[in-house]
Design a protein around this motif. Structure first.
Motif, mmCIF file in Angstrom:
data_model
loop_
_atom_site.group_PDB
_atom_site.id
_atom_site.type_symbol
_atom_site.label_atom_id
_atom_site.label_comp_id
_atom_site.label_asym_id
_atom_site.label_seq_id
_atom_site.Cartn_x
_atom_site.Cartn_y
_atom_site.Cartn_z
ATOM 1 N N LYS A 19 104.486 -25.076 -18.219
ATOM 2 C CA LYS A 19 103.543 -25.830 -18.586
ATOM 3 C C LYS A 19 102.352 -25.247 -19.830
ATOM 4 O O LYS A 19 101.346 -25.475 -19.634
ATOM 5 C CB LYS A 19 102.622 -26.293 -17.718
ATOM 6 C CG LYS A 19 103.578 -27.036 -16.273
ATOM 7 C CD LYS A 19 102.700 -27.761 -15.290
ATOM 8 C CE LYS A 19 103.564 -28.395 -14.480
ATOM 9 N NZ LYS A 19 102.951 -29.001 -13.140
ATOM 10 N N ILE A 20 103.132 -24.626 -20.632
ATOM 11 C CA ILE A 20 102.392 -24.069 -22.064
ATOM 12 C C ILE A 20 102.300 -25.218 -22.939
ATOM 13 O O ILE A 20 103.263 -25.756 -23.137
ATOM 14 C CB ILE A 20 102.746 -22.759 -22.241
ATOM 15 C CG1 ILE A 20 104.112 -22.773 -22.842
ATOM 16 C CG2 ILE A 20 102.737 -21.747 -20.929
ATOM 17 C CD1 ILE A 20 104.558 -21.271 -23.421
ATOM 18 N N GLU A 21 101.253 -24.944 -24.045
ATOM 19 C CA GLU A 21 101.246 -25.772 -24.904
ATOM 20 C C GLU A 21 101.014 -25.013 -26.337
ATOM 21 O O GLU A 21 100.438 -23.948 -26.370
ATOM 22 C CB GLU A 21 99.939 -26.650 -24.907
ATOM 23 C CG GLU A 21 99.759 -27.546 -23.694
ATOM 24 C CD GLU A 21 98.498 -28.317 -23.577
ATOM 25 O OE1 GLU A 21 97.853 -28.608 -24.460
ATOM 26 O OE2 GLU A 21 98.122 -28.277 -22.124
ATOM 27 N N PRO A 22 101.755 -25.392 -27.255
ATOM 28 C CA PRO A 22 101.571 -24.917 -28.641
ATOM 29 C C PRO A 22 100.187 -24.776 -29.061
ATOM 30 O O PRO A 22 99.274 -25.591 -28.765
ATOM 31 C CB PRO A 22 102.242 -25.544 -29.621
ATOM 32 C CG PRO A 22 103.337 -26.410 -28.738
ATOM 33 C CD PRO A 22 102.496 -26.716 -27.480
ATOM 34 N N VAL A 94 100.678 -18.935 -27.876
ATOM 35 C CA VAL A 94 101.901 -19.662 -28.389
ATOM 36 C C VAL A 94 101.505 -20.177 -29.828
ATOM 37 O O VAL A 94 100.350 -20.888 -29.974
ATOM 38 C CB VAL A 94 101.846 -20.697 -27.312
ATOM 39 C CG1 VAL A 94 103.184 -21.757 -27.371
ATOM 40 C CG2 VAL A 94 101.824 -20.425 -25.787
ATOM 41 N N SER A 95 102.390 -20.082 -30.411
ATOM 42 C CA SER A 95 102.481 -20.415 -31.767
ATOM 43 C C SER A 95 102.157 -21.960 -31.923
ATOM 44 O O SER A 95 102.930 -22.872 -31.160
ATOM 45 C CB SER A 95 103.742 -20.006 -32.597
ATOM 46 O OG SER A 95 103.646 -20.838 -33.940
ATOM 47 N N PRO A 96 101.428 -22.646 -32.650
ATOM 48 C CA PRO A 96 101.479 -23.891 -32.921
ATOM 49 C C PRO A 96 102.560 -24.709 -33.280
ATOM 50 O O PRO A 96 102.509 -25.746 -33.526
ATOM 51 C CB PRO A 96 99.871 -24.212 -34.010
ATOM 52 C CG PRO A 96 99.653 -22.710 -34.330
ATOM 53 C CD PRO A 96 100.433 -21.766 -33.786
ATOM 54 N N THR A 97 103.539 -23.925 -34.073
ATOM 55 C CA THR A 97 104.677 -24.419 -34.598
ATOM 56 C C THR A 97 105.840 -24.436 -33.928
ATOM 57 O O THR A 97 106.948 -24.302 -34.116
ATOM 58 C CB THR A 97 105.016 -23.736 -35.804
ATOM 59 O OG1 THR A 97 105.295 -22.443 -35.603
ATOM 60 C CG2 THR A 97 103.657 -24.025 -36.934
#
Length: 131
Positions: A19-22, A94-97
């Motif tokens: 459940k991680i987010e960019p 976590v990279s936004p891309t």
């Protein structure tokens, strides 16, 4: 109830978090304690690792506080978080891309280098917190 390592020469505890987010940063750690008769951890270089996705670059952090405080930790103290303040936080961003890539956070706790026998480690939980 914590997991107890009765006698090991090779410690490898791994986990994952989906459940991680960019664009976010996450702190990773473990809550541990030792039984009063624990042995071997004062000579064991414990490390943690983390990476995002199967192809992500693995980050490593040496957890010096366990070796340095082993005597105090095994005399019946309450469970402690590792890494602790003296080690500094273990964080991964976590990279936004990464929207279309594998974003599973994979992490672990290791002592696989000495080959020495170790006893009495209690692992109460692993945690991942957004920071």
């Amino acid at each position: 109830m914590p997991a107890e390592l009765k006698m090991v020469s090779w410690l490898e505890v791994t986990g994952s978090f989906e459940k991680i987010e960019p664009g976010k940063t996450y702190q990773i750690g473990f809550k541990i304690s030792f039984k009063p008769d624990a042995t071997g951890w004062d000579k064991a270089p414990i490390c943690m690792s983390a990476k995002i996705g199967k192809k992500g670059k693995t980050m490593w952090k040496r957890i010096k506080s366990v070796q340095q405080n082993f005597g105090k930790l095994k005399v019946g103290s309450e469970p402690v978080n590792i890494p602790d303040e003296s080690d500094g936080r273990f964080e991964i961003s976590v990279s936004p891309t990464t929207l279309t890539q594998d974003t599973k956070l994979q992490f672990g706790l290791y002592e696989v280098w000495t080959g020495r026998w170790k006893t009495g480690l209690l692992i109460h939980e692993a945690f991942v917190h957004e920071v």
